[in-house]
Design a protein around this motif. Structure first.
Motif, PDB file in Angstrom:
ATOM      1  N   SER A 102      86.936 -22.062  96.463  1.00 57.86           N
ATOM      2  CA  SER A 102      87.941 -21.602  95.503  1.00 57.86           C
ATOM      3  C   SER A 102      87.548 -21.889  94.056  1.00 57.86           C
ATOM      4  N   SER A 103      86.987 -23.074  93.801  1.00 52.61           N
ATOM      5  CA  SER A 103      86.689 -23.440  92.421  1.00 52.61           C
ATOM      6  C   SER A 103      85.499 -22.671  91.850  1.00 52.61           C
ATOM      7  N   LEU A 104      84.682 -22.079  92.722  1.00 55.04           N
ATOM      8  CA  LEU A 104      83.504 -21.347  92.272  1.00 55.04           C
ATOM      9  C   LEU A 104      83.592 -19.848  92.566  1.00 55.04           C
ATOM     10  N   TRP A 105      84.671 -19.446  93.213  1.00 60.59           N
ATOM     11  CA  TRP A 105      84.692 -18.064  93.721  1.00 60.59           C
ATOM     12  C   TRP A 105      84.691 -17.020  92.604  1.00 60.59           C
ATOM     13  N   ASP A 106      85.271 -17.379  91.450  1.00 64.02           N
ATOM     14  CA  ASP A 106      85.264 -16.397  90.375  1.00 64.02           C
ATOM     15  C   ASP A 106      83.845 -16.076  89.920  1.00 64.02           C
ATOM     16  N   GLN A 107      82.894 -17.032  90.126  1.00 63.10           N
ATOM     17  CA  GLN A 107      81.486 -16.784  89.815  1.00 63.10           C
ATOM     18  C   GLN A 107      80.746 -16.175  91.004  1.00 63.10           C
ATOM     19  N   LEU A 108      81.160 -16.574  92.210  1.00 61.25           N
ATOM     20  CA  LEU A 108      80.443 -16.118  93.407  1.00 61.25           C
ATOM     21  C   LEU A 108      80.863 -14.713  93.849  1.00 61.25           C
ATOM     22  N   ALA A 109      82.096 -14.355  93.583  1.00 62.14           N
ATOM     23  CA  ALA A 109      82.627 -13.080  94.089  1.00 62.14           C
ATOM     24  C   ALA A 109      81.805 -11.881  93.629  1.00 62.14           C
ATOM     25  N   PRO A 110      81.444 -11.771  92.324  1.00 61.18           N
ATOM     26  CA  PRO A 110      80.646 -10.594  91.923  1.00 61.18           C
ATOM     27  C   PRO A 110      79.304 -10.518  92.658  1.00 61.18           C
ATOM     28  N   ARG A 111      78.698 -11.633  92.908  1.00 66.01           N
ATOM     29  CA  ARG A 111      77.409 -11.628  93.618  1.00 66.01           C
ATOM     30  C   ARG A 111      77.592 -11.211  95.073  1.00 66.01           C
ATOM     31  N   PHE A 112      78.667 -11.735  95.689  1.00 64.66           N
ATOM     32  CA  PHE A 112      78.942 -11.369  97.076  1.00 64.66           C
ATOM     33  C   PHE A 112      79.220  -9.876  97.196  1.00 64.66           C
ATOM     34  N   ASN A 113      80.074  -9.373  96.310  1.00 64.17           N
ATOM     35  CA  ASN A 113      80.436  -7.944  96.377  1.00 64.17           C
ATOM     36  C   ASN A 113      79.220  -7.058  96.151  1.00 64.17           C
ATOM     37  N   SER A 114      78.308  -7.506  95.247  1.00 64.12           N
ATOM     38  CA  SER A 114      77.104  -6.716  94.975  1.00 64.12           C
ATOM     39  C   SER A 114      76.211  -6.662  96.212  1.00 64.12           C
ATOM     40  N   LEU A 115      76.083  -7.781  96.900  1.00 66.72           N
ATOM     41  CA  LEU A 115      75.270  -7.809  98.119  1.00 66.72           C
ATOM     42  C   LEU A 115      75.894  -6.963  99.219  1.00 66.72           C
ATOM     43  N   MET A 116      77.217  -7.054  99.377  1.00 70.21           N
ATOM     44  CA  MET A 116      77.891  -6.289 100.419  1.00 70.21           C
ATOM     45  C   MET A 116      77.811  -4.790 100.147  1.00 70.21           C
ATOM     46  N   ALA A 117      77.763  -4.439  98.859  1.00 73.85           N
ATOM     47  CA  ALA A 117      77.662  -3.023  98.509  1.00 73.85           C
ATOM     48  C   ALA A 117      76.232  -2.520  98.545  1.00 73.85           C
ATOM     49  N   GLY A 118      75.275  -3.437  98.703  1.00 73.11           N
ATOM     50  CA  GLY A 118      73.874  -3.046  98.775  1.00 73.11           C
ATOM     51  C   GLY A 118      73.277  -2.691  97.453  1.00 73.11           C
ATOM     52  N   THR A 119      73.859  -3.175  96.346  1.00 73.05           N
ATOM     53  CA  THR A 119      73.352  -2.817  95.011  1.00 73.05           C
ATOM     54  C   THR A 119      72.477  -3.892  94.407  1.00 73.05           C
ATOM     55  N   SER A 120      72.343  -5.057  95.069  1.00 74.70           N
ATOM     56  CA  SER A 120      71.528  -6.141  94.517  1.00 74.70           C
ATOM     57  C   SER A 120      70.085  -6.009  94.950  1.00 74.70           C
ATOM     58  N   ASN A 121      69.194  -6.430  94.080  1.00 77.13           N
ATOM     59  CA  ASN A 121      67.773  -6.546  94.444  1.00 77.13           C
ATOM     60  C   ASN A 121      67.628  -7.814  95.281  1.00 77.13           C
ATOM     61  N   ILE A 122      67.292  -7.672  96.534  1.00 80.79           N
ATOM     62  CA  ILE A 122      67.326  -8.794  97.465  1.00 80.79           C
ATOM     63  C   ILE A 122      66.422  -9.937  96.998  1.00 80.79           C
ATOM     64  N   ALA A 123      65.232  -9.595  96.482  1.00 78.07           N
ATOM     65  CA  ALA A 123      64.265 -10.630  96.128  1.00 78.07           C
ATOM     66  C   ALA A 123      64.768 -11.513  95.001  1.00 78.07           C
ATOM     67  N   ASP A 124      65.683 -10.994  94.152  1.00 79.77           N
ATOM     68  CA  ASP A 124      66.140 -11.747  92.984  1.00 79.77           C
ATOM     69  C   ASP A 124      67.536 -12.315  93.158  1.00 79.77           C
ATOM     70  N   THR A 125      68.093 -12.246  94.354  1.00 77.96           N
ATOM     71  CA  THR A 125      69.478 -12.649  94.543  1.00 77.96           C
ATOM     72  C   THR A 125      69.562 -14.147  94.799  1.00 77.96           C
TER      73      THR A 125
END
Length: 880
Positions: A102-125
């Motif tokens: 909960s205390s970090l989710w506001d920072q983690l959520a965008p990264r999670f959503n990007s990975l779930m959507a397949g828009t992140s570069n895997i090597a740099d995640t």
């Protein structure tokens, strides 16, 4: 950070659960015990194959890993990751990530959503960074996990160790939220100190850039400093915006600083070479942010530390400013706060040190671990019995420095560590605890132990360093257990004996290379099969009996039996069988060592036959020896009788020969004395020759008799001072010594175990020989002295016992000498080198000396040169 008020539901394990959840240590047990029917994932049996595959990978991995599955990001982690999260409650297992993090989710959520959507570069995640302790980072890189349809169903994050310190990075930060989160970790410490924490956070702009590690050190150092100097009252933390700056103040109601101390602190902050710790460190970190540190203090009332930094990023180095939110960091403070609490407690307890010193000593003395303390100069002050046992010695209080060990080495056991460089010295010199060190100590008896030191500096109530306390943990067993197991495995693999393990039902569980060679079966052919494959049919009844013995906890040693190879060959074996026990002491199997003794049995049979032949030969030889022994005894009897008769003959002969000689000498003398006036010169000459010959014959008989007596000498040896013997002999030679003006030099002679009478004869003959062969052209000189026999001279005389010590008695003169080629001839009986008309003598004297020395198990030899003199060296044992 994992502080959501959610409780996970657990239930007892259900039989038949899918094997995708097998293994995994404690985390695996928690996962298997979790009631998944209450979660969004549902029963394990209904999980998709992709999720089950992820679970197998996660539970089998030694690296820290966690899984967020589904749109709710249900959190599951393995055992290695659980260790990194162990300090937090509740356990995040089975919770949605928005709750668990909960205390970090506001920072983690965008990264999670990007990975779930397949828009992140895997090597740099880089999803997350976990900091276990200072200098030990785990970078968690995440990758999307597709389901059976190819859609992303979750993300798998794997952690890898990053030992290097985090680089400087100024990140845009919600300074109020970040500071408040850091402050929450200090609340328990402040409560334990029985103080009140007061916070006052004003609304500030979000355009604040800080290096989060530095800001954490600034805040924690100021709070720790306040705790050390505040025994009662409160600590106040205030955050506010003032024009284009952010101001953080930490105030306390402590003892405050005196004007002199304030001056010293300010001067220290101005020095570029200031120690990188305490307020100097805070000042350094504040200046890196383009800010300044101000200190105000009133003695007896308290102090205020004000940190001011500019807003924005224009004042910061451009290459160190990070756009975006930077790395998401999850940090454990267990190690930091355990060390901090220890230091704070030490500082607060210093005020009561005088009253509590006896209790302190008693605590150290009764601790089971090795503990000792040093003052700030490194002198050892206190130590307990466990420390003495570990060091193998007792140090001297106030004298021994840094460590009581005899010697200290690096973990390699070769590179020595100087006492002033040991961990305790580092803790005192740097005023900081030393962690994660391993050393090897050597005791005075040469034995060694592997030790993990834990030195922690001690401070007084003023925060001044007073010394350090060190706990030494003996980890020899833990360090060597792995090496021991490796060596055991190598022994099993390289053994010439077959080493096999099996269950109590006789099923083979291990089969080493030697077993393959001896029995012909490969490990693949035997593991999982019955041991009866190598037992002949007539020996099958042995196996149940052996199992019964093993179940009682006993072992079977050197049991000789027969076993059958894969080719059907029956061979002889010696078996040693030991029980295998589980951790509760229950016998669960057997370990068998099999040695092929077929060749030994064949050799033994041949040996038995050889022994029988030997016994027959021995009996025959004993009879032969008995016969030869009887013949030797008879010969010895007749020889002894013959020697007695010869000795009696020698005495009788000497008496019978002496009587006519005396008459010849007497009557020839009377004839000469009565008729000398009427006898012609020729007749007188003839009478002189008769008397001279009779006299010489009498002397010859006496010396020959002395020589024969030495053959059967039975005179006991006694401790004798050779100086007394020499003195008595010299009295006999006073007249010739005086007459010829002989220069006589004598040295100190030893006291030896000898025959006094024979020593008297020895010295008499040697000195008489020296006086006889004087050189007419110079003043006579005779030297008598003694010296220990050198090792080199002893080695040149193989007839002597090389294991004994000897003395050399030297009789040296400057007479006529002799040619060295005759050195051995002069000791033979009746041998003469000079005309008897010129030098009197019978040729027996030196032979008599040789016989005396031989009776004493010694040696005599002579060195000479014509016209220069002679040297006689008599070598006698120092002890008989």
């Amino acid at each position: 950070m994992l502080n959501a008020p959610v409780k996970a539901a657990f239930r007892e394990p259900v039989g038949g659960m899918d094997d995708c959840l097998s293994g995994g240590g404690e985390a695996g047990e928690l996962i298997r015990s979790f009631d998944w029917t209450t979660s969004r994932l549902g029963p394990v049996a209904q999980w998709p194959q992709s999720l089950k595959t992820c679970m197998r990978i996660l539970l089998a991995s030694p690296q820290p890993m966690f899984l967020w599955w589904g749109e709710d990001a249900i959190h599951i982690h393995n055992d290695a990751c659980r260790l990194l999260l162990d300090a937090h409650y509740p356990d995040p297992l089975g919770l949605p990530a928005v709750v668990a993090w909960s205390s970090l989710w506001d920072q983690l959520a965008p990264r999670f959503n990007s990975l779930m959507a397949g828009t992140s570069n895997i090597a740099d995640t880089l999803l997350l960074q976990m900091v276990q302790r200072e200098g030990l980072y785990y970078n968690f890189n995440a990758c999307p996990v597709p389901d059976e349809s190819g859609q992303v169903a979750g993300i798998m994050a794997t952690g890898s160790v990053w030992h290097q310190p985090a680089p400087m990075a100024f990140v845009k930060t919600d300074i109020s939220s970040f500071t408040n989160g850091l402050l929450s970790h200090f609340e328990q410490v402040i409560r334990q100190a029985k103080l009140t924490l007061v916070t006052n956070f004003h609304v500030v702009t979000k355009e604040v850039y800080v290096d989060r590690d530095m800001w954490e050190k600034i805040l924690f150092t100021l709070l720790a400093n306040a705790l050390r100097y505040t025994l009662r009252g409160a600590i106040a933390v205030r955050l506010m915006q003032q024009n284009n700056t952010i101001q953080l103040s930490v105030s306390d109601t402590g003892m405050g600083l005196s004007p002199d101390l304030m001056t010293a602190v300010r001067e220290n902050l101005l020095q570029k070479e200031a120690d990188n710790k305490g307020l100097a460190l805070v000042n350094e970190l504040v200046m890196r942010h383009g800010g300044e540190l101000q200190i105000t203090s009133v003695p007896g009332e308290g102090s205020t530390f004000l940190v001011t930094i500019p807003i924005g990023k224009a004042h910061l180095p451009a290459d160190k400013v990070i756009s975006g939110h930077g790395t998401v960091v999850y940090k454990q403070y267990t190690d930091f706060f355990s060390s901090l609490i220890s230091n704070i407690r030490v500082s607060r307890e210093r005020r009561r040190q005088e009253a509590g010193v006896d209790a302190y000593r008693r605590v150290i003395a009764c601790l089971p671990a090795a503990v000792y303390t040093c003052d700030k100069q490194g002198r050892i002050l206190l130590y307990n019995e466990a420390a003495i046992a570990l060091w193998g010695r007792e140090p001297v209080v106030g004298v021994d420095m840094w460590n009581g060990a005899w010697k200290i080495y690096q973990p390699d056991g070769i590179t020595a560590i100087a006492p002033e460089d040991c961990p305790m010295a580092q803790a005192i010199k740097t005023a900081t605890p030393v962690y994660n060190r391993t050393i090897v100590i050597e005791r005075p008896d040469g034995s060694r132990r592997i030790v993990a030191p834990h030195p922690v500096p001690l401070f007084d109530e003023d925060g001044e360093l007073t010394g350090a306390v060190n706990m030494l943990v003996d980890i020899t067993h833990e360090k060597t257990s792995h090496e021991h197991l490796s060596k055991l495995a190598a022994i099993v693999e390289n053994s010439d004996d077959a080493i096999v393990s099996k269950t109590l039902d006789g099923i083979v569980t291990s089969w080493n290379p030697a077993a393959e060679r001896l029995f012909g079966y490969s490990a693949a052919e035997m593991i999982g099969k019955s041991i009866t494959n190598i037992i002949p049919p007539d020996k099958l009844d042995e196996e149940p009996k052996i199992i019964e013995i093993l179940k009682s906890g006993q072992r079977v040693d050197h049991f000789q039996t027969k076993r059958i190879t894969k080719e059907g060959e029956i061979r002889d074996f010696s078996l040693t069988i030991s029980p295998i026990k589980d951790m509760h002491g229950n016998v669960i199997g057997a370990s068998k060592i099999a040695r092929d003794i077929t060749q030994q049995r064949q050799l033994f049979s041949a040996l038995q036959e050889s022994e029988a032949r030997y016994m027959q030969l021995n009996l025959k030889l004993e009879a032969e020896i008995e016969l030869r022994t009887k013949e030797l005894q008879d010969a010895n009897y007749y020889l002894e009788k013959s020697n007695q008769e010869l000795e009696q003959f020698a005495y009788v002969t000497s008496h019978d020969l002496q009587e006519p000689l005396r008459k010849i000498h007497t009557f020839a003398g009377m004839l000469h004395n009565v008729n000398k006036d009427i006898l012609s010169d020729t007749s007188c000459m003839y009478l002189d020759k008769v008397m001279s010959s009779a006299k010489r014959m009498s002397q010859l008989i006496n010396e020959l008799l002395d020589y024969s007596r030495l053959v059967h000498v039975k005179e006991p040896f006694v401790a004798t001072d050779l100086n007394e013997i020499l003195k008595n002999v010299l009295i006999d030679f006073e007249v010739p010594v005086s007459l010829h003006d002989v220069q006589l030099e004598t040295g100190e002679l030893p006291r030896l175990l000898v025959s006094p009478l024979q020593m008297n004869q020895l010295f008499h003959n040697l000195l008489g020989n020296a006086l006889k062969f004087l050189s007419p052209g110079r003043q006579p000189q005779i030297k008598v002295y003694a010296e220990p026999l050198s090792a080199a001279e002893l080695a040149r005389l193989p007839e002597l016992d090389q294991g004994l010590a000897y003395w050399v008695i030297v009789v040296k003169d400057n007479g006529i000498g002799f040619d060295q080629m005759y050195a051995s001839k002069i000791f033979q009986i009746f041998q003469r080198l000079n005309d008897r008309t010129e030098f009197e003598g019978t040729g027996i004297g030196l032979a008599l000396c040789s016989k005396i020395v031989a009776n004493h198990k010694g040696h005599i030899y002579a060195n000479g040169a014509p016209g220069e003199g002679a040297e006689f060296r008599v070598i006698l044992p120092a002890q008989q």
